[in-house]
Motif scaffolding. Structure first.
Motif, PDB file in Angstrom:
ATOM      1  N   PHE A 101       0.824  -1.200   0.000  1.00 47.20           N
ATOM      2  CA  PHE A 101       0.000   0.000   0.000  1.00 47.20           C
ATOM      3  C   PHE A 101       0.866   1.260   0.000  1.00 47.20           C
ATOM      4  CE2 PHE A 101      -1.980   3.378   2.624  1.00 47.20           C
ATOM      5  CZ  PHE A 101      -2.940   3.777   1.715  1.00 47.20           C
ATOM      6  N   ILE A 102       1.880   1.293   0.851  1.00 42.49           N
ATOM      7  CA  ILE A 102       2.763   2.462   0.913  1.00 42.49           C
ATOM      8  C   ILE A 102       3.461   2.661  -0.430  1.00 42.49           C
ATOM      9  CG2 ILE A 102       4.868   3.398   1.948  1.00 42.49           C
ATOM     10  CD1 ILE A 102       2.383   3.746   3.633  1.00 42.49           C
ATOM     11  N   ARG A 103       3.888   1.583  -1.050  1.00 46.35           N
ATOM     12  CA  ARG A 103       4.543   1.709  -2.362  1.00 46.35           C
ATOM     13  C   ARG A 103       3.575   2.265  -3.403  1.00 46.35           C
ATOM     14  NH1 ARG A 103       9.583   0.176  -2.595  1.00 46.35           N
ATOM     15  NH2 ARG A 103      10.415  -1.463  -1.246  1.00 46.35           N
ATOM     16  N   GLU A 124      10.941   5.762   4.470  1.00 46.92           N
ATOM     17  CA  GLU A 124      12.274   5.416   4.965  1.00 46.92           C
ATOM     18  C   GLU A 124      12.354   3.973   5.427  1.00 46.92           C
ATOM     19  OE1 GLU A 124      12.674   8.443   7.894  1.00 46.92           O
ATOM     20  OE2 GLU A 124      13.822   9.778   6.578  1.00 46.92           O
ATOM     21  N   MET A 125      11.240   3.423   5.868  1.00 39.66           N
ATOM     22  CA  MET A 125      11.238   2.044   6.337  1.00 39.66           C
ATOM     23  C   MET A 125      11.225   1.040   5.191  1.00 39.66           C
ATOM     24  SD  MET A 125       8.782   2.079   9.725  1.00 39.66           S
ATOM     25  CE  MET A 125       7.386   2.932   8.958  1.00 39.66           C
ATOM     26  N   LEU A 126      10.896   1.507   3.995  1.00 44.80           N
ATOM     27  CA  LEU A 126      10.777   0.608   2.843  1.00 44.80           C
ATOM     28  C   LEU A 126      12.099   0.329   2.148  1.00 44.80           C
ATOM     29  CD1 LEU A 126       7.581   1.917   1.007  1.00 44.80           C
ATOM     30  CD2 LEU A 126       7.801  -0.130   2.411  1.00 44.80           C
ATOM     31  N   GLY A 127      12.978   1.307   2.126  1.00 43.72           N
ATOM     32  CA  GLY A 127      14.125   1.202   1.245  1.00 43.72           C
ATOM     33  C   GLY A 127      13.698   1.584  -0.161  1.00 43.72           C
ATOM     34  N   ASN A 128      14.612   1.633  -1.070  1.00 43.22           N
ATOM     35  CA  ASN A 128      14.307   2.070  -2.423  1.00 43.22           C
ATOM     36  C   ASN A 128      13.920   0.904  -3.329  1.00 43.22           C
ATOM     37  OD1 ASN A 128      14.962   4.827  -2.004  1.00 43.22           O
ATOM     38  ND2 ASN A 128      17.116   4.244  -1.996  1.00 43.22           N
ATOM     39  N   PRO A 129      13.038   1.162  -4.299  1.00 46.14           N
ATOM     40  CA  PRO A 129      12.760   0.139  -5.304  1.00 46.14           C
ATOM     41  C   PRO A 129      14.002  -0.059  -6.158  1.00 46.14           C
ATOM     42  CG  PRO A 129      11.802   2.219  -5.956  1.00 46.14           C
ATOM     43  CD  PRO A 129      12.327   2.409  -4.557  1.00 46.14           C
ATOM     44  N   THR A 130      14.078  -1.156  -6.858  1.00 48.34           N
ATOM     45  CA  THR A 130      15.260  -1.446  -7.670  1.00 48.34           C
ATOM     46  C   THR A 130      14.849  -1.821  -9.088  1.00 48.34           C
ATOM     47  OG1 THR A 130      15.282  -3.817  -7.165  1.00 48.34           O
ATOM     48  CG2 THR A 130      16.408  -2.357  -5.607  1.00 48.34           C
ATOM     49  N   PHE A 131      15.813  -1.755  -9.987  1.00 51.12           N
ATOM     50  CA  PHE A 131      15.551  -2.183 -11.349  1.00 51.12           C
ATOM     51  C   PHE A 131      15.311  -3.683 -11.409  1.00 51.12           C
ATOM     52  CE2 PHE A 131      17.782   1.861 -12.241  1.00 51.12           C
ATOM     53  CZ  PHE A 131      16.819   2.440 -13.058  1.00 51.12           C
ATOM     54  N   ARG A 173       6.600   1.535 -14.131  1.00 52.66           N
ATOM     55  CA  ARG A 173       6.436   2.469 -13.014  1.00 52.66           C
ATOM     56  C   ARG A 173       7.523   2.261 -11.951  1.00 52.66           C
ATOM     57  NH1 ARG A 173       3.271   2.786  -8.217  1.00 52.66           N
ATOM     58  NH2 ARG A 173       2.495   0.683  -8.538  1.00 52.66           N
ATOM     59  N   ILE A 174       7.858   1.007 -11.676  1.00 59.07           N
ATOM     60  CA  ILE A 174       8.933   0.724 -10.713  1.00 59.07           C
ATOM     61  C   ILE A 174      10.257   1.279 -11.232  1.00 59.07           C
ATOM     62  CG2 ILE A 174      10.295  -1.092  -9.608  1.00 59.07           C
ATOM     63  CD1 ILE A 174       7.755  -2.806  -9.594  1.00 59.07           C
ATOM     64  N   ALA A 175      10.494   1.131 -12.533  1.00 58.44           N
ATOM     65  CA  ALA A 175      11.730   1.658 -13.120  1.00 58.44           C
ATOM     66  C   ALA A 175      11.792   3.176 -12.977  1.00 58.44           C
ATOM     67  CB  ALA A 175      11.823   1.255 -14.591  1.00 58.44           C
ATOM     68  N   VAL A 176      10.664   3.837 -13.178  1.00 62.48           N
ATOM     69  CA  VAL A 176      10.616   5.294 -13.028  1.00 62.48           C
ATOM     70  C   VAL A 176      10.902   5.684 -11.580  1.00 62.48           C
ATOM     71  CG1 VAL A 176       9.091   7.309 -13.069  1.00 62.48           C
ATOM     72  CG2 VAL A 176       9.085   5.691 -14.969  1.00 62.48           C
ATOM     73  N   MET A 177      10.275   4.999 -10.637  1.00 57.63           N
ATOM     74  CA  MET A 177      10.506   5.291  -9.219  1.00 57.63           C
ATOM     75  C   MET A 177      11.967   5.091  -8.848  1.00 57.63           C
ATOM     76  SD  MET A 177       7.115   3.462  -7.611  1.00 57.63           S
ATOM     77  CE  MET A 177       7.719   3.600  -5.923  1.00 57.63           C
ATOM     78  N   THR A 182      17.017   8.064  -5.267  1.00 59.70           N
ATOM     79  CA  THR A 182      18.157   7.333  -4.725  1.00 59.70           C
ATOM     80  C   THR A 182      18.022   7.149  -3.227  1.00 59.70           C
ATOM     81  OG1 THR A 182      19.403   9.398  -4.495  1.00 59.70           O
ATOM     82  CG2 THR A 182      19.741   8.125  -6.498  1.00 59.70           C
ATOM     83  N   GLU A 183      17.183   7.946  -2.587  1.00 68.11           N
ATOM     84  CA  GLU A 183      16.901   7.786  -1.170  1.00 68.11           C
ATOM     85  C   GLU A 183      15.482   8.268  -0.913  1.00 68.11           C
ATOM     86  OE1 GLU A 183      18.905  11.885   0.468  1.00 68.11           O
ATOM     87  OE2 GLU A 183      20.159  10.103   0.251  1.00 68.11           O
ATOM     88  N   ALA A 184      14.907   7.817   0.197  1.00 66.78           N
ATOM     89  CA  ALA A 184      13.477   8.046   0.440  1.00 66.78           C
ATOM     90  C   ALA A 184      13.099   9.519   0.423  1.00 66.78           C
ATOM     91  CB  ALA A 184      13.086   7.423   1.779  1.00 66.78           C
ATOM     92  N   SER A 185      13.956  10.385   0.980  1.00 65.30           N
ATOM     93  CA  SER A 185      13.597  11.798   1.078  1.00 65.30           C
ATOM     94  C   SER A 185      13.382  12.440  -0.283  1.00 65.30           C
ATOM     95  CB  SER A 185      14.677  12.567   1.841  1.00 65.30           C
ATOM     96  OG  SER A 185      15.917  12.479   1.177  1.00 65.30           O
TER      97      SER A 185
END
Length: 244
Positions: A101-103, A124-131, A173-177, A182-185
């Motif tokens: 849901f947060i993603r 911040e708790m999720l970490g970043n999506p990846t390719f 969409r994941i690739a765009v994100m 590079t970091e949550a902020s």
């Protein structure tokens, strides 16, 4: 702690954008705050953000220190007579929410009220999506499409074809994100895809997500699916190279 979901059906319209949309979103925020002064953030997310011209509803995430009765939020929205369906998720600021849901919120959002710090805490708790996640979604799209071809029950077959094309969109969409963050902020900063990727992504939204998934106007030919698969795969790879 409780999470409430509000949903009041309205007649579907093709979407509201520009000045009118801003005005009634402001009215909704005002009414929500009037009925619940403990609200600290109101966040618009989903299709009304990334494809407002096609939106059939508006999704809102409301963080409040003291959640009120369900009807408080229902009545608040109803008083504004919104031109679209409105879905509202209400949660306490530090309440544990599902990762998927947060993603989905972080994929496309506008902060309507507050400074976004509570959304940032969840990010911040999720970490970043990846390719790699994008490529995984691409592979899943292929599996769903193959299953759709083997299915004989019409309703199941239709749903699977829709999901297959939407999974291609999800991979893009994941690739765009990943490219933009590079970091949550950085998710709280308004950043844009460079061309030609911005135009390509808009095409994925318009065709894969809206026309094929939402409207069900998809082609069943393997050649057409393979064409879109290749386009999304190339899109992911080029963003990955450009990000380095």
């Amino acid at each position: 702690m409780k999470t409430y979901k509000l949903s009041r059906l309205k007649n579907n319209v093709s979407g509201v954008s520009g000045k009118d949309a801003g005005e009634w979103l402001n009215r909704i925020c005002e009414k929500l705050l009037e009925h619940d002064p403990d609200i600290v953030e109101i966040i618009q997310f989903g299709s009304s953000v990334y494809a407002p011209e096609y939106a059939r509803d508006v999704d809102l995430l409301v963080f409040t220190r003291r959640p009120k009765d369900y009807n408080v939020y229902l009545d608040s929205v109803e008083e504004t007579a919104p031109p679209l369906n409105v879905d509202v998720i209400v949660a306490e600021p530090l309440e544990e929410l599902r990762e998927d849901f947060i993603r989905s919120v972080l994929g496309a959002f506008n902060i309507l009220y507050g400074d976004g710090k509570y959304l940032l805490k969840h990010a911040e708790m999720l970490g970043n999506p990846t390719f790699d996640e994008a490529k995984s979604a691409l592979r899943v799209a292929r599996r769903i499409y193959d299953l759709a071809k083997e299915t004989t029950e019409p309703l199941d077959k239709d749903r699977l074809f829709r999901e297959a094309f939407d999974s291609l969109f999800h991979a893009a969409r994941i690739a765009v994100m990943t490219y933009l963050s590079t970091e949550a902020s950085r998710l709280l900063l308004k950043r844009m895809l460079p061309e030609p990727y911005s135009t390509q992504f808009k095409k994925f939204i318009d065709t894969l997500h809206i026309k094929y998934f939402y409207n069900g106007e998809y082609p069943e030919s393997v050649e057409e699916f393979n064409k879109w698969y290749s386009e999304v795969e190339k899109f992911i790879e080029e963003l990955k190279v450009k990000r380095k």
